[in-house]
Enzyme design. Sequence first.
Site: not given
Length: 200
Positions: A8, A10, A12, A70-71, A153-154
């Site tokens: 990843s 990302n 976070g 993957d979330s 995050f997100g």
Amino acid sequence: MQQIMIASNNQGKVKEFKALLSSFDVQVLSLADLDEPIDVEETGETFEENAALKAEEICARTNMVTIADDSGLVVDALDGRPGVYSARYAGLDKNDQRNTAKVLTELKEVPEDERTARFVCALALAIPGKQTEFFRGTCEGKITKAPVGEGGFGYDPIFYFPPKGKTLAELSQPEKNKISHRGHALEQLKAYWKEWGGGF
């Protein structure tokens, strides 16, 4: 010390993985640590398919034990959306604020008792020379009317977790790790790892 690649960019997400794996004697790396960028296209139709695409590609190219996740957010009133498109729900630039705003707009007329949702995380563990293993975790909650909290995050600021009476963005990192979809999936992965004898 064993190195583990988190597939990843990302930061976070990588930060969460580092915290979740802090009790084990491993060095956690991410795609940001590679000399050349690797971008794996997520063409799968399920969380597991996308996680496998990333884990297996990165594992093959680095020859390292690789964990990919993957979330996403699954909202019942939106027929499961944003689902596997959570990161790019409002556009390919993967903007958290715009993604969150789009979900809130689509739920504008939905009453509170029908705003049920869950975070889903599928982890794929790719080990050189071994079959890919999968682990799934979920976190049940509701979507708020507006963002609350500064952490996470997100979609964390709009995801209300009833047992805590707060959104995920209001929880500390340790609190979130104990109840999060990613934390639940990783606990399963760690149990498998101990059984396999991989070094955790």
